[in-house]
Design a protein around this motif. Structure first.
Motif, PDB file in Angstrom:
ATOM      1  N   GLY A   1      25.790  49.016   8.868  1.00 41.98           N
ATOM      2  CA  GLY A   1      24.866  49.608   7.912  1.00 41.98           C
ATOM      3  C   GLY A   1      23.748  48.641   7.608  1.00 41.98           C
ATOM      4  O   GLY A   1      23.978  47.429   7.428  1.00 41.98           O
ATOM      5  N   HIS A   2      22.527  49.155   7.569  1.00 42.62           N
ATOM      6  CA  HIS A   2      21.349  48.312   7.335  1.00 42.62           C
ATOM      7  C   HIS A   2      20.630  48.761   6.081  1.00 42.62           C
ATOM      8  O   HIS A   2      20.456  49.963   5.847  1.00 42.62           O
ATOM      9  N   SER A   3      20.196  47.803   5.265  1.00 47.31           N
ATOM     10  CA  SER A   3      19.457  48.068   4.041  1.00 47.31           C
ATOM     11  C   SER A   3      20.330  48.902   3.096  1.00 47.31           C
ATOM     12  O   SER A   3      21.409  48.465   2.703  1.00 47.31           O
ATOM     13  N   ALA A   4      19.918  50.123   2.746  1.00 48.27           N
ATOM     14  CA  ALA A   4      20.777  50.973   1.919  1.00 48.27           C
ATOM     15  C   ALA A   4      22.108  51.231   2.610  1.00 48.27           C
ATOM     16  O   ALA A   4      23.151  51.361   1.961  1.00 48.27           O
ATOM     17  N   GLY A   5      22.083  51.284   3.948  1.00 48.05           N
ATOM     18  CA  GLY A   5      23.320  51.440   4.703  1.00 48.05           C
ATOM     19  C   GLY A   5      24.230  50.240   4.575  1.00 48.05           C
ATOM     20  O   GLY A   5      25.463  50.365   4.583  1.00 48.05           O
ATOM     21  N   GLY A   6      23.635  49.039   4.458  1.00 43.69           N
ATOM     22  CA  GLY A   6      24.432  47.842   4.215  1.00 43.69           C
ATOM     23  C   GLY A   6      25.097  47.885   2.849  1.00 43.69           C
ATOM     24  O   GLY A   6      26.239  47.435   2.678  1.00 43.69           O
TER      25      GLY A   6
ATOM     26  N   ARG B   1      40.507  52.341   8.124  1.00 45.67           N
ATOM     27  CA  ARG B   1      40.835  51.896   9.483  1.00 45.67           C
ATOM     28  C   ARG B   1      39.654  51.217  10.173  1.00 45.67           C
ATOM     29  O   ARG B   1      39.302  51.529  11.305  1.00 45.67           O
ATOM     30  N   VAL B   2      39.045  50.270   9.500  1.00 45.26           N
ATOM     31  CA  VAL B   2      37.866  49.572  10.013  1.00 45.26           C
ATOM     32  C   VAL B   2      38.299  48.340  10.793  1.00 45.26           C
ATOM     33  O   VAL B   2      39.010  47.484  10.274  1.00 45.26           O
ATOM     34  N   GLU B   3      37.861  48.261  12.046  1.00 47.77           N
ATOM     35  CA  GLU B   3      38.159  47.109  12.890  1.00 47.77           C
ATOM     36  C   GLU B   3      37.233  45.947  12.555  1.00 47.77           C
ATOM     37  O   GLU B   3      37.677  44.825  12.305  1.00 47.77           O
ATOM     38  N   LYS B   4      35.921  46.207  12.567  1.00 48.40           N
ATOM     39  CA  LYS B   4      34.908  45.212  12.228  1.00 48.40           C
ATOM     40  C   LYS B   4      33.741  45.949  11.576  1.00 48.40           C
ATOM     41  O   LYS B   4      33.521  47.133  11.837  1.00 48.40           O
ATOM     42  N   ALA B   5      32.982  45.217  10.749  1.00 48.00           N
ATOM     43  CA  ALA B   5      31.836  45.827  10.076  1.00 48.00           C
ATOM     44  C   ALA B   5      30.694  44.831   9.972  1.00 48.00           C
ATOM     45  O   ALA B   5      30.923  43.624   9.814  1.00 48.00           O
ATOM     46  N   VAL B   6      29.472  45.347  10.051  1.00 48.62           N
ATOM     47  CA  VAL B   6      28.276  44.535   9.826  1.00 48.62           C
ATOM     48  C   VAL B   6      27.552  45.069   8.592  1.00 48.62           C
ATOM     49  O   VAL B   6      27.187  46.246   8.543  1.00 48.62           O
ATOM     50  N   VAL B   7      27.384  44.201   7.611  1.00 51.78           N
ATOM     51  CA  VAL B   7      26.626  44.496   6.398  1.00 51.78           C
ATOM     52  C   VAL B   7      25.270  43.821   6.562  1.00 51.78           C
ATOM     53  O   VAL B   7      25.169  42.597   6.525  1.00 51.78           O
ATOM     54  N   SER B   8      24.231  44.626   6.768  1.00 50.54           N
ATOM     55  CA  SER B   8      22.938  44.086   7.170  1.00 50.54           C
ATOM     56  C   SER B   8      21.863  44.286   6.105  1.00 50.54           C
ATOM     57  O   SER B   8      21.540  45.420   5.737  1.00 50.54           O
ATOM     58  N   ALA B   9      21.320  43.163   5.606  1.00 48.16           N
ATOM     59  CA  ALA B   9      20.098  43.153   4.790  1.00 48.16           C
ATOM     60  C   ALA B   9      20.134  44.123   3.620  1.00 48.16           C
ATOM     61  O   ALA B   9      19.189  44.859   3.366  1.00 48.16           O
ATOM     62  N   SER B  10      21.232  44.117   2.899  1.00 49.48           N
ATOM     63  CA  SER B  10      21.308  44.946   1.695  1.00 49.48           C
ATOM     64  C   SER B  10      20.266  44.487   0.676  1.00 49.48           C
ATOM     65  O   SER B  10      19.978  43.291   0.557  1.00 49.48           O
ATOM     66  N   GLY B  11      19.731  45.440  -0.067  1.00 51.41           N
ATOM     67  CA  GLY B  11      18.774  45.076  -1.103  1.00 51.41           C
ATOM     68  C   GLY B  11      19.432  44.326  -2.245  1.00 51.41           C
ATOM     69  O   GLY B  11      18.837  43.434  -2.844  1.00 51.41           O
ATOM     70  N   TRP B  12      20.672  44.688  -2.540  1.00 57.18           N
ATOM     71  CA  TRP B  12      21.470  44.009  -3.565  1.00 57.18           C
ATOM     72  C   TRP B  12      22.924  44.395  -3.352  1.00 57.18           C
ATOM     73  O   TRP B  12      23.226  45.255  -2.539  1.00 57.18           O
ATOM     74  N   TYR B  13      23.827  43.735  -4.091  1.00 54.50           N
ATOM     75  CA  TYR B  13      25.249  43.835  -3.778  1.00 54.50           C
ATOM     76  C   TYR B  13      26.089  44.095  -5.018  1.00 54.50           C
ATOM     77  O   TYR B  13      25.676  43.800  -6.150  1.00 54.50           O
ATOM     78  N   THR B  14      27.276  44.622  -4.771  1.00 57.91           N
ATOM     79  CA  THR B  14      28.324  44.655  -5.788  1.00 57.91           C
ATOM     80  C   THR B  14      29.215  43.447  -5.548  1.00 57.91           C
ATOM     81  O   THR B  14      29.951  43.396  -4.550  1.00 57.91           O
ATOM     82  N   PHE B  15      29.126  42.464  -6.428  1.00 57.08           N
ATOM     83  CA  PHE B  15      29.936  41.252  -6.285  1.00 57.08           C
ATOM     84  C   PHE B  15      31.366  41.534  -6.731  1.00 57.08           C
ATOM     85  O   PHE B  15      31.578  42.245  -7.721  1.00 57.08           O
TER      86      PHE B  15
END
Length: 303
Positions: free
Chosen positions: A163-168, A182-196
């Motif tokens: 997921g990129h941007s909003a998708g991240g 059932r996620v094997e691997k994930a890429v969190v790409s360039a999110s505008g902000w995060y839930t810590f």
């Protein structure tokens, strides 16, 4: 309580030559084998009904065990563009692209998409505005995976996410709210902000006053996750970049926020003696372009 899921679909496919023209032609589902196209998927639980366009690409050399990659678009809701940018890589590296389109009509604003429809108003969480889990946008992905597997006779027990941007934003929160997905691997790409993952900050910037309030991060950190951001994705005035006291405490641009988020999670895992299976990557010479982000993501996932 019993939840009934009903799935309906219309498949549309196009040849590789037609992809470049953005043309789609209908094809029976039993001919879904290779190539690019879309189908509609209806997620229906109790009084919650959402029909979505799902853009896909299936490589020519696919087998029953070809990996499935779910791709999550940004705020432009341009799932077909994300699918298209990954076609060459999907054919070369041998993976299936499934790109759900979270339309503004069906999933309005950040509440409906980025924040997973967990609350009616995600920026002002309360017990009275908490939606049932079956109505969370996050709850659509696992049934969609099962549906895709059945339609293409795929035997994989896990899937990949990018997921990129909003998708991240969607992807990292999905992993928090669905720790046994059932996620094997994930890429969190360039999110505008995060839930810590901290109960000292109120949701959506932390987990306080949310269903994650008492979460353990052990399963979250144990997932194979790549947090990435472009080397030049450092414009504090970038279009659509949220600024308030909570967001700015994470950093003033996407690059700073990605670094601070990763370091916070790494330190939390170390402090609590948790396995930390994450990797941080700066995409060299990249800004916020999803094409560059996608290419780097699949290299992380499949090389």
């Amino acid at each position: 309580m019993y939840i009934t899921l009903m799935f309906f679909f219309i498949l549309i496919s196009c040849s590789k030559d037609e992809v470049s023209k953005n043309a789609d032609i209908a094809t029976p589902i039993d001919n879904l084998s290779t190539g690019s196209g879309l189908f509609t998927f209806t997620y229906n639980v109790v009084s919650f009904n959402k029909t979505m366009n799902i853009y896909y690409y299936i490589p020519e050399n696919k087998t029953a065990s070809t990996p499935i990659l779910f791709v999550f678009h940004g705020t432009e809701r341009n799932a077909s563009d994300y699918r298209n940018t990954l076609i060459t890589k999907a054919q070369l590296l041998g993976f299936i692209v499934i790109a759900p389109e979270f339309s503004e009509q069906n999933f309005p604003g950040g509440d409906g998409y980025n924040l997973g429809n967990v609350f009616i108003d995600g920026d002002n969480p309360s017990a009275s505005s908490l939606n049932p889990e079956s109505e969370w946008t996050f709850s659509i992905i696992e049934p969609l995976f099962d549906f895709v597997k059945t339609q293409i006779n795929n035997t994989n027990g896990t899937y990949y996410m990018f997921g990129h941007s909003a998708g991240g934003q969607f992807v990292h929160r999905f992993l928090m709210f669905n720790p046994i997905a059932r996620v094997e691997k994930a890429v969190v790409s360039a999110s505008g902000w995060y839930t810590f993952p901290t109960n000292t900050i109120v949701f959506p910037y932390g987990t306080n006053q949310s269903p994650l309030e008492n979460m353990s991060s052990s399963l979250f950190f144990d997932k194979k996750v790549y947090v990435q951001v472009g080397e030049n994705d450092d414009d504090p005035n970038a279009a659509g970049l949220r600024h308030n006291s909570f967001a700015d405490a994470q950093g003033l641009n996407r690059k700073e926020r990605a670094i601070n988020y990763f370091q916070f999670c790494e330190q939390l895992a170390t402090t609590n003696a948790m396995n930390f299976n994450w990797t941080f990557r700066i995409v060299s010479n990249a800004n916020h372009d999803y094409n560059e982000a996608a290419e780097n993501a699949v290299s992380s996932l499949f090389n």
